[in-house]
Design a protein around this motif. Structure first.
Motif, PDB file in Angstrom:
ATOM      1  N   ILE A   5       0.839  -1.199   0.000  1.00 31.06           N
ATOM      2  CA  ILE A   5       0.000   0.000   0.000  1.00 31.06           C
ATOM      3  C   ILE A   5       0.872   1.246   0.000  1.00 31.06           C
ATOM      4  O   ILE A   5       0.558   2.240  -0.663  1.00 31.06           O
ATOM      5  CB  ILE A   5      -0.964  -0.002   1.206  1.00 31.06           C
ATOM      6  CG1 ILE A   5      -1.975  -1.138   1.061  1.00 31.06           C
ATOM      7  CG2 ILE A   5      -1.681   1.328   1.339  1.00 31.06           C
ATOM      8  CD1 ILE A   5      -2.808  -1.375   2.301  1.00 31.06           C
ATOM      9  N   GLY A   6       1.982   1.201   0.709  1.00 31.83           N
ATOM     10  CA  GLY A   6       2.905   2.327   0.764  1.00 31.83           C
ATOM     11  C   GLY A   6       3.511   2.667  -0.582  1.00 31.83           C
ATOM     12  O   GLY A   6       3.902   3.804  -0.826  1.00 31.83           O
ATOM     13  N   LEU A   7       3.595   1.682  -1.480  1.00 29.12           N
ATOM     14  CA  LEU A   7       4.082   1.957  -2.827  1.00 29.12           C
ATOM     15  C   LEU A   7       3.051   2.717  -3.649  1.00 29.12           C
ATOM     16  O   LEU A   7       3.392   3.509  -4.513  1.00 29.12           O
ATOM     17  CB  LEU A   7       4.437   0.644  -3.544  1.00 29.12           C
ATOM     18  CG  LEU A   7       5.626  -0.118  -3.000  1.00 29.12           C
ATOM     19  CD1 LEU A   7       5.755  -1.461  -3.703  1.00 29.12           C
ATOM     20  CD2 LEU A   7       6.900   0.682  -3.168  1.00 29.12           C
ATOM     21  N   VAL A   8       1.783   2.475  -3.358  1.00 31.86           N
ATOM     22  CA  VAL A   8       0.701   3.086  -4.128  1.00 31.86           C
ATOM     23  C   VAL A   8       0.249   4.398  -3.506  1.00 31.86           C
ATOM     24  O   VAL A   8      -0.016   5.369  -4.213  1.00 31.86           O
ATOM     25  CB  VAL A   8      -0.492   2.097  -4.227  1.00 31.86           C
ATOM     26  CG1 VAL A   8      -1.650   2.723  -4.967  1.00 31.86           C
ATOM     27  CG2 VAL A   8      -0.060   0.820  -4.906  1.00 31.86           C
ATOM     28  N   VAL A   9       0.125   4.430  -2.189  1.00 24.70           N
ATOM     29  CA  VAL A   9      -0.358   5.610  -1.477  1.00 24.70           C
ATOM     30  C   VAL A   9       0.823   6.316  -0.814  1.00 24.70           C
ATOM     31  O   VAL A   9       1.400   5.784   0.123  1.00 24.70           O
ATOM     32  CB  VAL A   9      -1.403   5.213  -0.409  1.00 24.70           C
ATOM     33  CG1 VAL A   9      -1.911   6.428   0.333  1.00 24.70           C
ATOM     34  CG2 VAL A   9      -2.547   4.438  -1.031  1.00 24.70           C
ATOM     35  N   PRO A  10       1.173   7.496  -1.295  1.00 24.98           N
ATOM     36  CA  PRO A  10       2.303   8.199  -0.682  1.00 24.98           C
ATOM     37  C   PRO A  10       2.000   8.576   0.769  1.00 24.98           C
ATOM     38  O   PRO A  10       0.862   8.821   1.133  1.00 24.98           O
ATOM     39  CB  PRO A  10       2.450   9.460  -1.537  1.00 24.98           C
ATOM     40  CG  PRO A  10       1.604   9.267  -2.733  1.00 24.98           C
ATOM     41  CD  PRO A  10       0.610   8.210  -2.419  1.00 24.98           C
ATOM     42  N   GLY A  11       3.036   8.609   1.576  1.00 24.25           N
ATOM     43  CA  GLY A  11       2.884   9.027   2.965  1.00 24.25           C
ATOM     44  C   GLY A  11       2.987   7.886   3.951  1.00 24.25           C
ATOM     45  O   GLY A  11       3.387   8.092   5.081  1.00 24.25           O
ATOM     46  N   ILE A  12       2.612   6.681   3.534  1.00 26.72           N
ATOM     47  CA  ILE A  12       2.711   5.545   4.457  1.00 26.72           C
ATOM     48  C   ILE A  12       4.154   5.055   4.478  1.00 26.72           C
ATOM     49  O   ILE A  12       4.770   4.949   5.524  1.00 26.72           O
ATOM     50  CB  ILE A  12       1.740   4.413   4.074  1.00 26.72           C
ATOM     51  CG1 ILE A  12       0.300   4.889   4.258  1.00 26.72           C
ATOM     52  CG2 ILE A  12       2.000   3.188   4.922  1.00 26.72           C
ATOM     53  CD1 ILE A  12      -0.731   3.879   3.833  1.00 26.72           C
ATOM     54  N   GLY A  13       4.668   4.765   3.323  1.00 25.46           N
ATOM     55  CA  GLY A  13       6.077   4.416   3.182  1.00 25.46           C
ATOM     56  C   GLY A  13       6.464   3.075   3.766  1.00 25.46           C
ATOM     57  O   GLY A  13       5.714   2.419   4.480  1.00 25.46           O
ATOM     58  N   GLN A  14       7.669   2.675   3.432  1.00 18.94           N
ATOM     59  CA  GLN A  14       8.185   1.379   3.858  1.00 18.94           C
ATOM     60  C   GLN A  14       8.595   1.377   5.328  1.00 18.94           C
ATOM     61  O   GLN A  14       8.504   0.359   5.992  1.00 18.94           O
ATOM     62  CB  GLN A  14       9.373   0.992   2.980  1.00 18.94           C
ATOM     63  CG  GLN A  14       9.083   1.002   1.507  1.00 18.94           C
ATOM     64  CD  GLN A  14       7.892   0.155   1.127  1.00 18.94           C
ATOM     65  OE1 GLN A  14       7.790  -0.982   1.544  1.00 18.94           O
ATOM     66  NE2 GLN A  14       6.985   0.712   0.355  1.00 18.94           N
ATOM     67  N   ILE A  15       9.036   2.512   5.819  1.00 19.00           N
ATOM     68  CA  ILE A  15       9.447   2.561   7.225  1.00 19.00           C
ATOM     69  C   ILE A  15       8.252   2.350   8.130  1.00 19.00           C
ATOM     70  O   ILE A  15       8.314   1.582   9.096  1.00 19.00           O
ATOM     71  CB  ILE A  15      10.160   3.891   7.532  1.00 19.00           C
ATOM     72  CG1 ILE A  15      11.480   3.929   6.771  1.00 19.00           C
ATOM     73  CG2 ILE A  15      10.389   4.058   9.023  1.00 19.00           C
ATOM     74  CD1 ILE A  15      12.226   5.221   6.895  1.00 19.00           C
ATOM     75  N   ALA A  16       7.137   2.996   7.807  1.00 22.28           N
ATOM     76  CA  ALA A  16       5.929   2.822   8.610  1.00 22.28           C
ATOM     77  C   ALA A  16       5.442   1.379   8.550  1.00 22.28           C
ATOM     78  O   ALA A  16       4.947   0.842   9.541  1.00 22.28           O
ATOM     79  CB  ALA A  16       4.835   3.776   8.137  1.00 22.28           C
ATOM     80  N   ALA A  17       5.586   0.751   7.396  1.00 26.96           N
ATOM     81  CA  ALA A  17       5.163  -0.641   7.258  1.00 26.96           C
ATOM     82  C   ALA A  17       5.998  -1.557   8.148  1.00 26.96           C
ATOM     83  O   ALA A  17       5.464  -2.439   8.825  1.00 26.96           O
ATOM     84  CB  ALA A  17       5.273  -1.074   5.797  1.00 26.96           C
ATOM     85  N   GLY A  18       7.309  -1.356   8.167  1.00 28.53           N
ATOM     86  CA  GLY A  18       8.184  -2.158   9.031  1.00 28.53           C
ATOM     87  C   GLY A  18       7.899  -1.938  10.500  1.00 28.53           C
ATOM     88  O   GLY A  18       7.900  -2.880  11.299  1.00 28.53           O
ATOM     89  N   LEU A  19       7.637  -0.689  10.867  1.00 30.56           N
ATOM     90  CA  LEU A  19       7.307  -0.393  12.263  1.00 30.56           C
ATOM     91  C   LEU A  19       6.000  -1.055  12.670  1.00 30.56           C
ATOM     92  O   LEU A  19       5.889  -1.626  13.757  1.00 30.56           O
ATOM     93  CB  LEU A  19       7.230   1.116  12.471  1.00 30.56           C
ATOM     94  CG  LEU A  19       8.556   1.881  12.387  1.00 30.56           C
ATOM     95  CD1 LEU A  19       8.314   3.378  12.428  1.00 30.56           C
ATOM     96  CD2 LEU A  19       9.491   1.442  13.490  1.00 30.56           C
ATOM     97  N   ALA A  20       5.000  -1.000  11.805  1.00 31.67           N
ATOM     98  CA  ALA A  20       3.698  -1.606  12.125  1.00 31.67           C
ATOM     99  C   ALA A  20       3.820  -3.124  12.245  1.00 31.67           C
ATOM    100  O   ALA A  20       3.250  -3.740  13.156  1.00 31.67           O
ATOM    101  CB  ALA A  20       2.670  -1.235  11.065  1.00 31.67           C
ATOM    102  N   GLY A  21       4.557  -3.746  11.332  1.00 30.77           N
ATOM    103  CA  GLY A  21       4.738  -5.195  11.387  1.00 30.77           C
ATOM    104  C   GLY A  21       5.461  -5.645  12.643  1.00 30.77           C
ATOM    105  O   GLY A  21       5.086  -6.630  13.284  1.00 30.77           O
TER     106      GLY A  21
END
Length: 123
Positions: free
Chosen positions: A20-36
């Protein structure tokens, strides 16, 4: 003892949010890693060390899979170019491997920190 269910769920959360971070700007990969990492640490519970470990595993798994996907994509692109492209991507493979290792380390460390926070919240 490792709670593989928590690690897998944390990995899936990081992967889905990363896509989703690739499609929607602002979420990003760092936020994805933190959430996981947070989800893995929260599900595993058991203290800060457990949260660190489970977040680290979830992030490392995501980094390894991501690195492999980058390597496969570059390899396919090189083969599509022809024999010269195959030779170039073969030489570039060392750099790709180093990049994959760096990505794995960054994702693992940020997820481990988030796993500590998740374990602290669950306690």
């Amino acid at each position: 003892m490792t709670d593989w269910r928590a690690v897998f769920v944390g990995f899936v959360v990081a992967t889905v949010l990363g896509i989703i971070g690739l499609v929607v700007p602002g979420i990003g990969q760092i936020a994805a890693g933190l959430a996981g990492g947070f989800v893995a640490g929260y599900m595993a519970g058991g203290g800060l060390g457990s949260g660190f470990w489970h977040g680290l595993l979830a992030g490392a798994l995501g980094g390894i899979i991501g690195g492999l996907l980058v390597g496969v994509a570059v390899g396919i692109a090189g083969l599509a170019i022809g024999p010269i492209g195959g030779a170039v991507t073969g030489v570039a493979g060392v750099g790709i491997f180093a990049l994959a290792v760096a990505i794995s380390l960054v994702m693992a460390l940020e997820s481990a920190v988030a796993g500590i926070v998740g374990a602290a919240v669950s306690s």
